[in-house]
Write a protein that holds these residues in place. Structure first.
Motif, mmCIF file in Angstrom:
data_model
loop_
_atom_site.group_PDB
_atom_site.id
_atom_site.type_symbol
_atom_site.label_atom_id
_atom_site.label_comp_id
_atom_site.label_asym_id
_atom_site.label_seq_id
_atom_site.Cartn_x
_atom_site.Cartn_y
_atom_site.Cartn_z
ATOM 1 N N ARG A 164 0.819 -1.009 0.005
ATOM 2 C CA ARG A 164 0.098 0.079 -0.013
ATOM 3 C C ARG A 164 0.979 1.356 0.225
ATOM 4 O O ARG A 164 0.195 2.357 -0.116
ATOM 5 N N LEU A 171 -5.062 5.322 -3.103
ATOM 6 C CA LEU A 171 -5.449 5.661 -1.673
ATOM 7 C C LEU A 171 -5.443 4.576 -0.922
ATOM 8 O O LEU A 171 -6.516 3.795 -0.160
ATOM 9 N N CYS A 206 -4.457 3.551 2.457
ATOM 10 C CA CYS A 206 -5.571 3.557 3.611
ATOM 11 C C CYS A 206 -7.086 3.371 3.523
ATOM 12 O O CYS A 206 -7.748 2.419 4.040
ATOM 13 N N TYR A 207 -7.699 4.042 2.583
ATOM 14 C CA TYR A 207 -9.113 3.909 2.188
ATOM 15 C C TYR A 207 -9.254 2.666 1.506
ATOM 16 O O TYR A 207 -10.280 1.925 2.005
ATOM 17 N N GLU A 208 -8.366 2.080 0.822
ATOM 18 C CA GLU A 208 -8.873 0.880 0.313
ATOM 19 C C GLU A 208 -8.720 -0.098 1.185
ATOM 20 O O GLU A 208 -9.540 -1.093 1.161
ATOM 21 N N LEU A 249 -9.424 0.022 4.266
ATOM 22 C CA LEU A 249 -10.300 -0.002 5.211
ATOM 23 C C LEU A 249 -11.624 -0.420 4.538
ATOM 24 O O LEU A 249 -12.399 -1.144 5.205
ATOM 25 N N LYS A 250 -11.815 -0.160 3.413
ATOM 26 C CA LYS A 250 -12.890 -0.582 2.688
ATOM 27 C C LYS A 250 -12.824 -2.153 2.451
ATOM 28 O O LYS A 250 -13.980 -2.646 2.514
ATOM 29 N N GLN A 283 -13.689 -3.495 6.216
ATOM 30 C CA GLN A 283 -15.034 -3.259 6.802
ATOM 31 C C GLN A 283 -16.089 -4.397 6.599
ATOM 32 O O GLN A 283 -16.552 -4.911 7.604
#
Length: 94
Positions: A17, A23, A25-27, A29-30, A33
């Motif tokens: 990453r 992105l 961190c965004y990816e 976390l998605k 989740q």
């Protein structure tokens, strides 16, 4: 150009990453989740590990990095550019 040539010679793991055009961190976390939601819904145990290798390149001899690039067949101008980045490094805080 440098990134493209280094990526060709030294492919990045798809789970990486850092140092990618995304992105991170965004990816992450998605992706995480729905796994957490499923574990909660099904009352399953869930173990998660986050690995952050801080200052990884500070612990590697710079000459080893250059030798690795040579062994991977990276173009000499790129190797020269990378080696110059590690030579006579000075940081000023103003």
């Amino acid at each position: 150009i440098v990134t493209a040539r280094l990526t060709w010679a030294c492919p990045v793991n798809p789970r990486q990453r850092g140092f990618i055009l995304a992105l991170g961190c965004y990816e992450n976390l998605k992706l995480l989740q729905p796994v957490v939601k499923h574990a909660k819904k099904e009352h399953c145990e869930l173990g998660i590990v986050f690995v952050d290798i801080a200052k990884a390149f500070d612990t590697i001899c710079h000459q080893h990095i250059i030798m690795g690039l040579v062994q991977r067949g990276v173009d000499p101008p790129i190797i020269h550019l990378v080696s110059k980045m590690y030579k006579n490094i000075i940081t000023y805080i103003d």
